[in-house]
Each structure stands twice: as structure tokens, then as C-alpha cells.
Design a protein around this motif. Structure first.
Motif, short mmCIF file in Angstrom:
data_model
loop_
_atom_site.label_atom_id
_atom_site.label_comp_id
_atom_site.label_asym_id
_atom_site.label_seq_id
_atom_site.Cartn_x
_atom_site.Cartn_y
_atom_site.Cartn_z
N ALA A 271 47.00 35.98 38.69
CA ALA A 271 47.99 35.89 39.78
C ALA A 271 47.71 34.70 40.71
O ALA A 271 48.64 34.10 41.25
N SER A 334 41.63 43.42 36.24
CA SER A 334 42.17 42.88 37.49
C SER A 334 41.35 43.28 38.72
O SER A 334 41.85 43.28 39.83
N GLY A 335 40.08 43.63 38.52
CA GLY A 335 39.22 43.93 39.66
C GLY A 335 38.91 45.41 39.78
O GLY A 335 39.18 46.19 38.87
P1 NAD Z 1 37.83 40.13 39.96
O1 NAD Z 1 38.26 40.89 41.14
O2 NAD Z 1 36.73 39.15 40.12
O3 NAD Z 1 39.08 39.36 39.31
C1 NAD Z 1 40.28 40.02 39.05
C2 NAD Z 1 41.39 38.99 38.96
O4 NAD Z 1 42.57 39.63 38.55
C3 NAD Z 1 41.67 38.33 40.31
O5 NAD Z 1 41.51 36.94 40.16
C4 NAD Z 1 43.10 38.74 40.62
O6 NAD Z 1 43.83 37.71 41.23
C5 NAD Z 1 43.67 39.05 39.24
N1 NAD Z 1 44.75 40.03 39.29
C6 NAD Z 1 44.79 41.21 39.97
N2 NAD Z 1 45.95 41.85 39.75
C7 NAD Z 1 46.68 41.09 38.91
C8 NAD Z 1 47.97 41.21 38.34
N3 NAD Z 1 48.74 42.28 38.55
N4 NAD Z 1 48.42 40.22 37.54
C9 NAD Z 1 47.64 39.14 37.28
N5 NAD Z 1 46.41 38.96 37.80
C10 NAD Z 1 45.93 39.92 38.61
O7 NAD Z 1 37.48 41.24 38.84
P2 NAD Z 1 36.41 41.25 37.68
O8 NAD Z 1 36.44 40.01 36.88
O9 NAD Z 1 36.58 42.54 36.98
O10 NAD Z 1 35.03 41.29 38.46
C11 NAD Z 1 34.70 42.38 39.32
C12 NAD Z 1 33.39 42.07 40.05
O11 NAD Z 1 32.33 42.00 39.10
C13 NAD Z 1 33.44 40.74 40.78
O12 NAD Z 1 32.72 40.84 41.97
C14 NAD Z 1 32.71 39.80 39.85
O13 NAD Z 1 32.03 38.77 40.54
C15 NAD Z 1 31.72 40.72 39.15
N6 NAD Z 1 31.48 40.20 37.80
C16 NAD Z 1 30.63 39.14 37.67
C17 NAD Z 1 30.42 38.60 36.43
C18 NAD Z 1 29.50 37.41 36.29
O14 NAD Z 1 28.87 37.02 37.24
N7 NAD Z 1 29.41 36.82 35.10
C19 NAD Z 1 31.08 39.11 35.29
C20 NAD Z 1 31.96 40.17 35.47
C21 NAD Z 1 32.15 40.71 36.74
#
Ligand code: NAD
Ligand code: FAD
Length: 508
Positions: A271, A334-335
Motif C-alpha cells: 500500500a 500485512s503486519g
Molecule cells: P510490516 O508491518 O512490517 O509490513 C506490512 C506491510 O503491509 C506494510 O508495509 C503495509 O503498508 C502493508 N499493507 C498493510 N495492509 C495492506 C493492504 N491491505 N494492501 C496492501 N498492503 C498492505 O509486517 P511484517 O513484514 O509482517 O513484519 C512484522 C514485524 O516483524 C515488523 O516489525 C518487522 O520488522 C518484523 N520482521 C522483521 C524481519 C527481519 O528483520 N528480517 C522479518 C520479518 C518480520
């Protein structure tokens, strides 16, 4: 004779000394890197007897993830009457979970049985219940738990549900979060997630299913849909899973389904204006360029608004136009969002008592839940203004474990006298939690990765890197962070096995 024998003997001793020296360096280095001196020294301390322990403060810990495990390892659990409650009886090393989604490594390599750690915490009687907490009654210091048993309890309760209550003097909430869907229709029913251990296997099964279906004579009619792998969310989870899919297509699909390869699409929908918003701009540009070369179709400023069994509906945030993207496999990344019983606790404590964030339980710098005297929260379910990462959860867990360890005797005196003022004063005076950012990694496919140690400081000339060297660093760092020697051996063997023989394409 003797002139020949002596150097041989010396050589043998030299090799033994070298081996022992190397082992000592690795052992000591490992303890130092993982900040584990106190855990090691604790092993030589006499334990408090079981009888004595039963009189000690009841500490209930919710969860067996990054935060909870760190608390258990540092708190000197035998000072307390500790009970751990979690619906899974293992710890999951989440950073390597995306590697399981296309079969690069097996899930078995990245899980650790929690009972090993209960025993190692110098308190073999740390109780563990494999159940989920469903309600926290903070007014009466009780929690409600539920277990969905497939076996024994079906005879007692027709639904197979076993419910029970536990009392606590102090509660540690470290139950993480669940995947956020923002209430978008169809997501829960049709999408796959990447949050728990079985998710990697489920995604892998779906990918193989799509390929086998597309390979059928009847599959031809639906080829474009079946072979479109859609990932929603350009955070690190979505990016790493898209990269793993790309590797799988490039290697195994090319070998076993060469006639399908050209028709496969990997689409990453985000997004915001770019992927990986927590990384420095130069690394984001590198990632987007790398994905372009890998033929991963990155659609930014595109919001998913609905999902059905065949298509995702997306809205362009530039034009407002709605369109449909067909999918055979849909991964939702998406988080994260709070669990329902955590939201309920936030509501019960109320905004007026400090629970002002819609995201998670607001805690102070000692990890105490605002508006409560005896509840701590750490990791993803706690709000301290830090990102929901394993690094934060692990560091908060270590901090809280040490805080409890050093205040254990005061907590006990408070319980005996019915006056916990001394323990409260101890917490008030304790050093606040300080987060130490050790950098962030993301795997991009084709043996390349990015690393950002600058915390998004674009001016910094150092601390950002990308490419094959970073990939080797990525592997080395995660190798040292794996908790047991057994898993280090398993992961190394899996990496080697995949390099030599490729991924397993059987549907298991
Ligand atoms: P995130 O929250 O980092 O990213 C989710 C993304 O989905 C966002 O950029 C958001 O804009 C997008 N999004 C949300 N709703 C949407 C929609 N309806 N349509 C399109 N896009 C949409 O989530 P994550 O990747 O699952 O990570 C979660 C947490 O875990 C974060 O804090 C991340 O730093 C951590 N994590 C870290 C690593 C790493 O360091 N390698 C790996 C995985 C996760
Ligand atoms: P978790 O580790 O999620 O643990 C929560 C625990 O609570 C689990 O044991 C769960 O079973 C238990 N639980 C759930 N419901 C209940 C209940 N009702 N009652 C009791 N217990 C319950 N972070 C990084 O820093 N680096 C990375 O490379 C990285 N990679 C990631 C890759 C993926 C695919 C994912 C999903 C996340 C990644 N993260 C990474 C983020 C990291 O995994 C989380 O921030 C971290 O797991 C949070 O730790 P936690 O202890 O708060 O929760």
C-alpha cells in the motif's frame, strides 16, 4: 626410532590442543555474543527446594516466544513458583521461518522444545501448560485458560474443550500478536499466513498443489490464475517470502516443471510508496531493483480491499481505480495486531489509566503495564514505542528476567508480609530498559541480502550493506542466534543439503 615418534606425538597433542582451543573460543564467543554469562554461571548455584518454592510468589508467564523464553532463562526460576502457559510447547526461531515456505530448510530445525528450557532454568519444576489464555481478570489476579484437545478431554467435555483458571501474584504477558487483516473481507477464509511453524508447510503445500494442478491436462484452462503467486504486504515478511518463492521457481520449477516456468508470476502488493519502509532509502532502492531483475512484480501504492477464492481486489492509491488480480496462492503479510484477550485487558484498564495505544499494552520503561501493579508485558504485545521485532522482545525479556531475578527476595518478603512496597520501590529505582539496535537483515533471493545497522540513518556512510557478502553475514548472524547446538547442526545440514541436492518438491 625415538626421533620419529616424538614429532608424531607432538603433532597429535598440537591437534588436540588446537581442537580444544577452537572449541573454547567458539563456546566463549557464543556466550559473549548472546549475553549469556549469567545463565551459564547460574547452573552452578544450589536450587531452592521444591517445598520452599511452593511458598514463593506465583509468577505466571504467557507465551513461549522470544520475550517469554528470555525471561525464563534469566529470572532464576527456582526463586519463584513459575507457571508457563502457551498454546504451543515450543519456541519458534521466526527469522528463519520464511526459509521453510519453499522448503529451503525444514521447520524442525527452527523449533526448540520449551520443556528443555524449563529444565535449564534451574527449576525442573517450572510448570508448563499447553493452553491459551482467554481472559485476564486483573481485579482478582486470575487468568482463564482453554485447551482444545484432540484426544483425552473429548471424553470429559463433548466439545473437547478443557478450561481452567490459574491464580498469580505477578503476571508476565508475552503472548505476541496475530496476523492483522484489518477486517478485509475474505482474508481469513482464503489467504495463507506466515506467522507460526505450520504456516511454512501450508504455503509450501499450496505452491506444490498449484504447480501439480497447472500440470494436469485440465489445468490449462486456469493456468494464469494457478501460476500467479500473490504476496500482500511489502514488509520484511512479504519480501523474504517473495524472495524464497523466486529461488524455488528459478531452481526447482525450472528443473521439474520447465514447461510452466515462463507462465509463473510472483506479485508483491504494497500500500505504501515503497517496500521495506523500516530500511534506509538506498537499501529500499536496491531491493526494488533486485526484484525487478528477478521478475517479481512489485505493485506499490496499491491497497488490497477484498479477497475471494480466486481473486484479490485492489485499489490504486494514485487513480482510485479498482481491479482484480487472480491468484492460485495468496500469502497475507500485512503486519500484526493485538490478540483479543490483550485488547480486552487494555479496555478493562482503560485510557484514563494509561492504556492509550490502540496497538498494544502500554508499558513503562520497567515493562510494567500502565494501570496495573503486578502485570508486566514484553515483546510484540507491549507498546514502548519500539518496533515489534524479535530483537526488542528478546532484549526486553532479558531485562525483565534480570529485574525479577534481582528483586526475587523482595518480592518473596512482600508476599510473606502482605506488603509489596519494598519490591515496588525496588522497581521504581531500577535502571530503565534501554534498547540496543543490532541491525536488520532481509533476504532478497539469489544468495543476496541487505543489512541496515544505521536505524534508517541515510547520512551514515557505514552500516548499510547488500549483496552476496551480506548474505553470508545474514547466515552467520542467524547461525549464532539459534539457541541450541542441535538446531545449529540441523540448519547447517539443511543449508548444505539444499545447495547440493535442491529443495524437496514432494507434497508432505
Ligand atoms: P510490516 O508491518 O512490517 O509490513 C506490512 C506491510 O503491509 C506494510 O508495509 C503495509 O503498508 C502493508 N499493507 C498493510 N495492509 C495492506 C493492504 N491491505 N494492501 C496492501 N498492503 C498492505 O509486517 P511484517 O513484514 O509482517 O513484519 C512484522 C514485524 O516483524 C515488523 O516489525 C518487522 O520488522 C518484523 N520482521 C522483521 C524481519 C527481519 O528483520 N528480517 C522479518 C520479518 C518480520
Ligand atoms: P512471539 O515470539 O510471537 O511469541 C508469542 C508466544 O505467545 C508464542 O509462544 C505463542 O504461542 C504464545 N501465545 C499465543 N497466544 C497465546 C495465548 N492466548 N495465551 C498464552 N500464550 C499465547 N524479528 C526480528 O527482529 N528479526 C527477524 O529477522 C524477524 N523475522 C521474522 C520473520 C517472520 C516470518 C515473522 C512472522 C516475524 C519475524 N520477526 C523478526 C518478528 C519477531 O518474530 C517478533 O517480533 C517476535 O516473535 C516477538 O516476540 P514475542 O515474544 O513478543 O512473541
Amino acid at each position: 626410532m625415538s626421533t620419529v615418534a616424538a614429532p608424531k606425538k607432538e603433532r597429535k597433542y598440537f591437534k588436540t590442543k588446537l581442537f580444544l582451543g577452537l572449541f573454547a573460543v567458539i563456546f566463549i564467543g557464543d556466550i559473549a555474543i548472546n549475553d549469556d554469562w549469567d545463565t551459564q554461571l547460574d547452573k552452578f548455584r544450589p536450587n531452592i527446594s521444591d517445598e520452599e518454592r511452593a511458598k514463593r510468589p506465583k509468577v505466571v508467564i504467557l507465551g513461549t516466544g522470544w520475550g517469554a523464553l528470555s525471561v525464563i532463562r534469566k529470572m532464576r526460576a527456582d526463586q519463584f513458583d513459575v507457571t508457563v502457559v502457551s498454546p504451543r510447547n515450543y519456541f519458534l526461531f521466526t527469522p528463519l521461518l520464511p526459509s521453510t515456505c519453499a522448503g529451503a530448510i525444514d521447520t524442525r530445525c527452527i523449533i526448540e522444545p520449551i520443556r528443555d528450557f524449563c529444565a535449564r532454568a534451574n527449576a525442573s519444576s517450572v510448570k508448563f501448560f499447553e493452553a491459551e489464555c482467554t481472559n485476564i481478570d486483573s481485579a482478582n489476579n486470575k487468568i482463564k485458560c482453554k485447551r482444545n484437545s484432540q484426544n483425552y478431554y473429548r471424553e470429559i467435555s463433548k466439545k473437547g474443550i478443557d478450561e481452567f483458571e490459574l491464580e498469580y501474584d505477578y503476571l508476565v504477558v508475552a503472548c505476541g500478536t496475530e496476523s492483522a487483516t484489518f477486517g478485509i473481507p475474505g482474508v481469513r477464509e482464503h489467504a495463507l499466513f506466515m506467522k507460526e511453524a505450520p504456516d511454512g508447510k501450508r504455503l509450501r503445500g499450496r505452491i506444490i498443489d498449484s504447480l501439480e494442478s497447472a500440470n494436469m491436462p485440465t489445468g490449462q484452462k486456469d493456468l494464469d490464475r494457478l501460476l500467479n503467486f500473490v504476496v500482500v504486504g511489502g514488509g520484511p515478511t512479504g519480501v523474504e517470502c517473495a524472495a524464497e518463492l523466486h529461488d524455488f521457481v528459478k531452481q526447482e520449477v525450472s528443473q521439474f516443471f520447465p514447461h510452466l516456468k515462463a507462465k509463473i508470476n510472483i506479485t508483491l502488493i504494497e500500500a505504501q510508496s515503497n517496500v521495506l519502509s523500516m530500511f534506509s532509502k538506498s537499501l529500499v532502492d536496491y531491493t526494488e531493483e533486485k526484484f525487478r531483475r528477478s521478475a517479481i512484480d512489485v505493485k506499490t501504492r496499491t491497497l488490497v480491499t477484498g479477497v475471494d477464492d480466486k481473486d484479490v481486489t485492489v485499489k490504486s492509491l494514485d487513480t482510485g481505480e479498482l481491479s482484480k488480480i487472480p491468484y492460485g496462492t495468496l500469502l497475507w503479510a500485512s503486519g500484526v495486531a493485538s490478540r483479543p484477550f490483550v485488547k480486552d485487558l487494555m479496555k478493562k484498564i482503560g485510557k484514563e489509566n494509561g492504556q492509550t495505544s490502540p496497538r498494544a499494552l502500554v508499558v513503562d520503561e520497567k515493562c510494567r503495564v500502565k494501570g496495573s501493579d503486578n502485570i508486566f508485558a514484553i515483546g510484540d504485545c507491549a507498546f514502548m514505542g519500539l518496533p515489534p521485532t524479535a530483537q526488542v522482545a528478546g532484549q526486553q525479556g532479558k531485562y525483565l528476567g534480570r529485574l525479577l531475578r534481582n528483586g526475587g527476595e523482595l518480592m518473596y518478603q512482600g508476599k510473606k508480609s502482605g506488603n509489596d512496597e519494598a519490591f515496588t520501590n525496588y522497581l521504581d529505582d531500577a535502571t530503565a530498559f534501554g534498547y540496543n539496535h543490532m541491525g536488520a537483515f532481509a533476504y532478497l533471493g539469489d544468495n543476496s541480502a541487505i543489512a541496515d545497522f544505521t536505524n534508517k540513518n541515510e547520512d551514515s556512510k557505514f552500516g548499510k550493506s547488500a549483496g552476496v557478502g551480506t548474505y553470508i553475514l545474514w547466515r552467520s548472524v542467524y547461525f549464532t542466534k539459534l539457541l541450541s547446538f542441535r538446531n545449529r547442526v540441523l540448519v547447517t545440514m539443511n543449508w548444505g543439503f539444499t545447495e547440493i541436492f535442491g529443495r524437496d518438491t514432494s507434497r508432505r
